[in-house]
Design a protein around this motif. Structure first.
Motif, PDB file in Angstrom:
ATOM      1  N   LEU A   1     -72.337  68.207  14.839  1.00  0.00           N
ATOM      2  CA  LEU A   1     -71.572  68.515  15.636  1.00  0.00           C
ATOM      3  C   LEU A   1     -71.711  68.337  17.124  1.00  0.00           C
ATOM      4  N   VAL A   2     -72.629  68.645  17.645  1.00  0.00           N
ATOM      5  CA  VAL A   2     -73.104  68.272  18.876  1.00  0.00           C
ATOM      6  C   VAL A   2     -74.422  67.535  18.897  1.00  0.00           C
ATOM      7  N   CYS A   3     -74.517  66.223  19.329  1.00  0.00           N
ATOM      8  CA  CYS A   3     -75.526  65.471  19.179  1.00  0.00           C
ATOM      9  C   CYS A   3     -75.978  64.711  20.610  1.00  0.00           C
TER      10      CYS A   3
ATOM     11  N   LYS B   1     -76.618  64.634  26.783  1.00  0.00           N
ATOM     12  CA  LYS B   1     -75.691  65.286  27.659  1.00  0.00           C
ATOM     13  C   LYS B   1     -75.030  66.387  27.339  1.00  0.00           C
ATOM     14  N   LEU B   2     -74.553  66.363  25.980  1.00  0.00           N
ATOM     15  CA  LEU B   2     -73.408  67.323  25.521  1.00  0.00           C
ATOM     16  C   LEU B   2     -74.389  68.499  25.134  1.00  0.00           C
ATOM     17  N   VAL B   3     -75.715  68.202  24.616  1.00  0.00           N
ATOM     18  CA  VAL B   3     -76.598  69.489  24.226  1.00  0.00           C
ATOM     19  C   VAL B   3     -76.769  70.138  25.188  1.00  0.00           C
ATOM     20  N   ALA B   4     -77.018  69.456  26.477  1.00  0.00           N
ATOM     21  CA  ALA B   4     -77.516  70.060  27.664  1.00  0.00           C
ATOM     22  C   ALA B   4     -76.470  70.989  28.079  1.00  0.00           C
ATOM     23  N   ALA B   5     -75.166  70.360  28.306  1.00  0.00           N
ATOM     24  CA  ALA B   5     -73.980  71.254  28.594  1.00  0.00           C
ATOM     25  C   ALA B   5     -73.833  72.304  27.620  1.00  0.00           C
ATOM     26  N   ALA B   6     -74.056  72.168  26.560  1.00  0.00           N
ATOM     27  CA  ALA B   6     -73.861  73.224  25.540  1.00  0.00           C
ATOM     28  C   ALA B   6     -74.924  74.539  25.762  1.00  0.00           C
TER      29      ALA B   6
ATOM     30  N   ASN C   1     -54.305  57.810  21.248  1.00  0.00           N
ATOM     31  CA  ASN C   1     -52.834  58.153  20.495  1.00  0.00           C
ATOM     32  C   ASN C   1     -52.688  59.495  20.621  1.00  0.00           C
ATOM     33  N   ASN C   2     -51.528  60.079  21.540  1.00  0.00           N
ATOM     34  CA  ASN C   2     -51.366  61.487  21.618  1.00  0.00           C
ATOM     35  C   ASN C   2     -51.275  62.165  20.384  1.00  0.00           C
ATOM     36  N   ASP C   3     -50.479  61.524  19.336  1.00  0.00           N
ATOM     37  CA  ASP C   3     -50.459  62.266  17.979  1.00  0.00           C
ATOM     38  C   ASP C   3     -51.475  62.322  17.136  1.00  0.00           C
ATOM     39  N   SER C   4     -52.728  61.728  17.639  1.00  0.00           N
ATOM     40  CA  SER C   4     -53.880  61.737  16.597  1.00  0.00           C
ATOM     41  C   SER C   4     -54.341  63.291  16.672  1.00  0.00           C
ATOM     42  N   GLN C   5     -54.356  63.600  15.524  1.00  0.00           N
ATOM     43  CA  GLN C   5     -54.860  65.091  15.104  1.00  0.00           C
ATOM     44  C   GLN C   5     -56.606  65.092  15.105  1.00  0.00           C
ATOM     45  N   VAL C   6     -57.138  65.870  15.561  1.00  0.00           N
ATOM     46  CA  VAL C   6     -58.473  66.189  15.632  1.00  0.00           C
ATOM     47  C   VAL C   6     -58.445  67.698  15.374  1.00  0.00           C
ATOM     48  N   TRP C   7     -59.975  68.043  14.882  1.00  0.00           N
ATOM     49  CA  TRP C   7     -60.421  69.466  14.640  1.00  0.00           C
ATOM     50  C   TRP C   7     -61.143  69.962  15.889  1.00  0.00           C
ATOM     51  N   VAL C   8     -60.772  70.840  16.398  1.00  0.00           N
ATOM     52  CA  VAL C   8     -61.244  71.556  17.507  1.00  0.00           C
ATOM     53  C   VAL C   8     -62.395  72.892  17.091  1.00  0.00           C
ATOM     54  N   HIS C   9     -63.621  72.387  17.202  1.00  0.00           N
ATOM     55  CA  HIS C   9     -64.736  73.422  16.840  1.00  0.00           C
ATOM     56  C   HIS C   9     -65.000  74.220  18.166  1.00  0.00           C
ATOM     57  N   PHE C  10     -64.538  75.584  18.072  1.00  0.00           N
ATOM     58  CA  PHE C  10     -64.917  76.499  19.496  1.00  0.00           C
ATOM     59  C   PHE C  10     -66.279  76.929  19.098  1.00  0.00           C
ATOM     60  N   PHE C  11     -66.945  77.217  20.064  1.00  0.00           N
ATOM     61  CA  PHE C  11     -68.228  77.716  19.661  1.00  0.00           C
ATOM     62  C   PHE C  11     -68.793  78.630  20.804  1.00  0.00           C
ATOM     63  N   LYS C  12     -69.797  79.431  20.561  1.00  0.00           N
ATOM     64  CA  LYS C  12     -70.507  80.412  21.521  1.00  0.00           C
ATOM     65  C   LYS C  12     -72.085  80.359  21.213  1.00  0.00           C
ATOM     66  N   ARG C  13     -72.558  80.455  22.582  1.00  0.00           N
ATOM     67  CA  ARG C  13     -74.065  80.580  22.483  1.00  0.00           C
ATOM     68  C   ARG C  13     -74.510  82.258  22.033  1.00  0.00           C
ATOM     69  N   ASN C  14     -75.472  82.085  21.063  1.00  0.00           N
ATOM     70  CA  ASN C  14     -76.102  83.394  20.704  1.00  0.00           C
ATOM     71  C   ASN C  14     -77.071  83.737  21.616  1.00  0.00           C
ATOM     72  N   ASP C  15     -77.119  84.829  22.669  1.00  0.00           N
ATOM     73  CA  ASP C  15     -78.235  85.063  23.292  1.00  0.00           C
ATOM     74  C   ASP C  15     -78.758  86.442  22.748  1.00  0.00           C
TER      75      ASP C  15
ATOM     76  N   GLU D   1     -81.952  72.650  20.008  1.00  0.00           N
ATOM     77  CA  GLU D   1     -83.127  72.854  20.825  1.00  0.00           C
ATOM     78  C   GLU D   1     -83.587  74.245  20.787  1.00  0.00           C
ATOM     79  N   GLY D   2     -83.475  75.189  19.451  1.00  0.00           N
ATOM     80  CA  GLY D   2     -84.203  76.200  19.243  1.00  0.00           C
ATOM     81  C   GLY D   2     -83.174  77.463  19.603  1.00  0.00           C
ATOM     82  N   THR D   3     -82.109  77.064  20.130  1.00  0.00           N
ATOM     83  CA  THR D   3     -80.901  77.968  20.398  1.00  0.00           C
ATOM     84  C   THR D   3     -79.901  77.844  19.357  1.00  0.00           C
ATOM     85  N   THR D   4     -79.536  79.261  19.042  1.00  0.00           N
ATOM     86  CA  THR D   4     -78.506  79.253  18.033  1.00  0.00           C
ATOM     87  C   THR D   4     -76.962  79.530  18.514  1.00  0.00           C
ATOM     88  N   PHE D   5     -76.028  78.813  18.145  1.00  0.00           N
ATOM     89  CA  PHE D   5     -74.567  78.785  18.421  1.00  0.00           C
ATOM     90  C   PHE D   5     -73.838  79.176  17.116  1.00  0.00           C
TER      91      PHE D   5
END
Length: 109
Positions: A14-16, A19-24, A95-109, A48-52
């Motif tokens: 999902l997040v590879c 830079k995006l891993v660091a942002a998460a 393409n504004n009409d292209s459909q994507v899946w939005v995965h919302f997530f949170k960090r488990n602290d 990196e050892g953190t659960t989301f």
């Protein structure tokens, strides 16, 4: 209960990008858009050892995306997000009409 389609890829993909891993990990990134489903609400993944945990999964058109969504993706604004996506996927057009899946997530602290 929602009826989601079958996964198209494993949640650990999902997040590879580093830079995006660091942002998460920093809490900046809380969304990931993909062409398919990588994880379902309640499912967990590690960076990196953190659960989301995936908190929600929604289908959305690219045209519905806002600057706030781009920031939740880890980018400064929608223009920066579009520019990077188009660079990463040679030959793709936005393409504004292209459909994507939005995965919302949170960090488990």
């Amino acid at each position: 209960m929602n009826n989601y389609p079958e996964k198209t890829c494993q949640i650990d993909r999902l997040v590879c990008h580093p830079k995006l891993v660091a942002a998460a990990l920093s809490g900046q990134k809380t969304q990931q858009r993909r062409n398919g489903v990588y994880g379902y609400p309640g499912e967990t993944f590690e960076l990196e050892g953190t659960t989301f945990t995936v908190t929600a999964l929604e289908q959305q058109s690219l045209g519905d995306m806002t600057d706030a969504d781009a920031k939740a993706e880890g980018y400064p604004n929608l223009d920066a997000y579009k520019e990077l996506i188009l660079r990463m996927h040679a030959g793709m057009t936005w393409n504004n009409d292209s459909q994507v899946w939005v995965h919302f997530f949170k960090r488990n602290d």
